[in-house]
Motif scaffolding. Structure first.
Motif, mmCIF file in Angstrom:
data_model
loop_
_atom_site.group_PDB
_atom_site.id
_atom_site.type_symbol
_atom_site.label_atom_id
_atom_site.label_comp_id
_atom_site.label_asym_id
_atom_site.label_seq_id
_atom_site.Cartn_x
_atom_site.Cartn_y
_atom_site.Cartn_z
ATOM 1 N N LEU A 145 0.829 -1.203 0.000
ATOM 2 C CA LEU A 145 0.000 0.000 0.000
ATOM 3 C C LEU A 145 0.865 1.256 0.000
ATOM 4 N N ALA A 146 1.911 1.255 0.813
ATOM 5 C CA ALA A 146 2.821 2.405 0.843
ATOM 6 C C ALA A 146 3.467 2.618 -0.524
ATOM 7 N N ASP A 147 3.844 1.519 -1.184
ATOM 8 C CA ASP A 147 4.446 1.615 -2.516
ATOM 9 C C ASP A 147 3.437 2.144 -3.531
ATOM 10 N N LEU A 148 2.192 1.666 -3.447
ATOM 11 C CA LEU A 148 1.167 2.120 -4.386
ATOM 12 C C LEU A 148 0.819 3.588 -4.180
ATOM 13 N N VAL A 149 0.799 4.026 -2.926
ATOM 14 C CA VAL A 149 0.541 5.445 -2.658
ATOM 15 C C VAL A 149 1.636 6.314 -3.270
ATOM 16 N N ARG A 150 2.886 5.865 -3.130
ATOM 17 C CA ARG A 150 3.996 6.606 -3.742
ATOM 18 C C ARG A 150 3.834 6.669 -5.255
ATOM 19 N N ILE A 151 3.500 5.528 -5.870
ATOM 20 C CA ILE A 151 3.311 5.495 -7.322
ATOM 21 C C ILE A 151 2.149 6.403 -7.731
ATOM 22 N N LEU A 152 1.084 6.401 -6.929
ATOM 23 C CA LEU A 152 -0.075 7.243 -7.225
ATOM 24 C C LEU A 152 0.300 8.714 -7.234
ATOM 25 N N HIS A 153 1.077 9.142 -6.231
ATOM 26 C CA HIS A 153 1.493 10.540 -6.176
ATOM 27 C C HIS A 153 2.385 10.890 -7.370
ATOM 28 N N THR A 155 2.396 9.398 -10.294
ATOM 29 C CA THR A 155 1.558 9.392 -11.497
ATOM 30 C C THR A 155 0.719 10.652 -11.582
ATOM 31 N N ARG A 156 0.188 11.094 -10.456
ATOM 32 C CA ARG A 156 -0.603 12.326 -10.468
ATOM 33 C C ARG A 156 0.242 13.514 -10.905
ATOM 34 N N ASP A 157 1.482 13.580 -10.430
ATOM 35 C CA ASP A 157 2.373 14.666 -10.853
ATOM 36 C C ASP A 157 2.663 14.575 -12.347
ATOM 37 N N GLN A 158 2.877 13.349 -12.837
ATOM 38 C CA GLN A 158 3.148 13.172 -14.267
ATOM 39 C C GLN A 158 1.937 13.567 -15.107
ATOM 40 N N MET A 162 1.720 16.358 -17.942
ATOM 41 C CA MET A 162 1.258 16.023 -19.287
ATOM 42 C C MET A 162 0.093 16.910 -19.706
ATOM 43 N N ALA A 163 -0.806 17.211 -18.758
ATOM 44 C CA ALA A 163 -1.943 18.075 -19.080
ATOM 45 C C ALA A 163 -1.463 19.476 -19.452
ATOM 46 N N VAL A 164 -0.476 19.984 -18.710
ATOM 47 C CA VAL A 164 0.071 21.302 -19.027
ATOM 48 C C VAL A 164 0.745 21.290 -20.396
ATOM 49 N N THR A 165 1.534 20.249 -20.657
ATOM 50 C CA THR A 165 2.213 20.145 -21.953
ATOM 51 C C THR A 165 1.211 20.020 -23.090
#
Length: 377
Positions: A145-153, A155-158, A162-165
């Motif tokens: 869960l800790a690993d998935l939360v890190r990946i989620l954050h 991914t959200r930043d990415q 991407m939306a800005v680009t």
């Protein structure tokens, strides 16, 4: 922090069990040091990406944890059993799935033995086995869960970047398609005005009015692009293109047979026509142009052909050559396609095909489009 708190709670339970056994100071100190070592190793195993470490490193730390788990049982017996749950969780975290679940089950079953050696009831053996398996699942679940939360954050930043680009690219494409055409028209008409002023001042005044109208429309288009509300009409662009090409002195042949179409497709094809006319005026020496815009079998076919392509021309601008790539990306978004053909006799043909209504899930081939851009003609 939740994972660390859970690990410390299990550690505290085992510590209380050891203290309740009233052992001599040396044995007690050794037990506490083993607990600290197991806790440190478990933190390492629960770190994100621990399962991607080299196999020999994983086997070494797992082997060390197994020794620290089973050897103290000789001294502390069933009171040490909670630490087997840490080992079970580590096996799930670090080993391949099939091997991990077998080893996890084996660790749980091994905890049936310590209570039996102490002569305790069978219920105690079942309890220790069940608690070991449960602890392993908790350690594994919280670590993942800790690993998935890190990946989620991440991914959200990415996705935000991407939306800005994507918005920057949309803005750049729309400005290129709109202002390239408008500025080319203003330049062409200004040159015409320069020639007409000495001999035909009245005609020059009429052209000045056209330049003002184009400049005002360009300003309005820029504002619409900034707000993301730009809609264009292919029929209106065809009318404007025929007038502009006539002003430039080209012989124009047009075949226009259009019906109703989706607004998105209409806007994309209008942008294609603008870019084609812009390129024709800027980069060619054409004397004749043929424009075809027809609807056949549920698709719109737009073609622009001219006889004045210069094969040796290269635009020296550092930002040139993106127009056709932009159009290919636009057409791809509505399930359309763009092709260009150069003839040996100096002719150039731009052909765009698009459905009357785009599909909901057009193919995503933006990378292919970008890699196959051709220089504007």
């Amino acid at each position: 922090m939740i994972l660390t708190a859970a690990l410390l709670s299990y550690l505290a339970i085992t510590t209380l069990n050891i203290l309740a056994a009233k052992l001599d100071p040396t044995t007690l100190t050794a037990g506490l040091l083993c607990l600290a070592a197991i806790f440190t190793i478990q933190l390492r195993h629960s770190q994100p990406g621990a399962n991607r470490a080299p196999l020999w490193q994983r086997l070494t730390t797992l082997g060390t944890q197994a020794l620290l788990t089973y050897l103290p049982i000789v001294v502390f017996h069933a009171e040490w059993g909670a630490m087997a749950g840490f080992l079970a969780g580590s096996l799930l975290l670090l080993l391949p799935s099939k091997v991990a679940w077998v080893a996890y089950g084996a660790v749980g079953l091994s905890m049936l033995v310590p209570p039996a050696l102490d002569g305790r009831p069978a219920l105690d053996s079942v309890y220790l086995c069940q608690s070991t398996l449960l602890t392993g699942l908790v350690v594994y679940g919280l670590s993942r869960l800790a690993d998935l939360v890190r990946i989620l954050h991440e991914t959200r930043d990415q996705l935000t970047r991407m939306a800005v680009t994507k918005e920057r690219l949309r803005f750049a494409r729309d400005l290129h398609d709109l202002l390239g055409y408008s500025l080319s028209a203003i330049t062409l008409k200004s040159e015409l005005i320069h020639r007409l002023v000495p001999t035909h001042p009245q005609r020059a005044m009429e052209e000045v009015h056209d330049v003002l109208a184009i400049s005002r429309q360009s300003l309005a288009d820029v504002r619409m692009v900034a707000s993301g509300l730009l809609d264009m009409s292919l029929e209106e662009e065809l009318t404007s293109a025929l007038s502009l090409l006539g002003t430039a002195g080209l012989e124009v042949h047009a075949d226009i047979r259009l019906g109703t179409m989706n607004q998105q497709v209409d806007t994309v094809l209008a942008a294609v026509l603008r870019e084609a006319i812009t390129n024709l005026l800027r980069h060619s020496k054409a004397s004749r142009c043929e424009i075809t815009a027809v609807r056949e079998d549920g698709r719109i076919r737009l073609s622009v052909a001219n006889d004045g392509v210069d094969p040796t021309y290269r635009d020296p601008s550092p930002h040139s050559g993106s127009g056709l790539g932009n159009l290919s990306m636009r057409l791809n978004a509505v399930s359309g396609e763009l092709t260009t053909t150069r003839g040996p006799d100096g002719t150039f043909l731009l052909l765009a095909n698009a459905p009357v209504a785009p599909s909901r899930h057009p193919p995503d081939t933006e990378d292919d489009v970008l890699s196959s851009q051709e220089p504007a003609a």
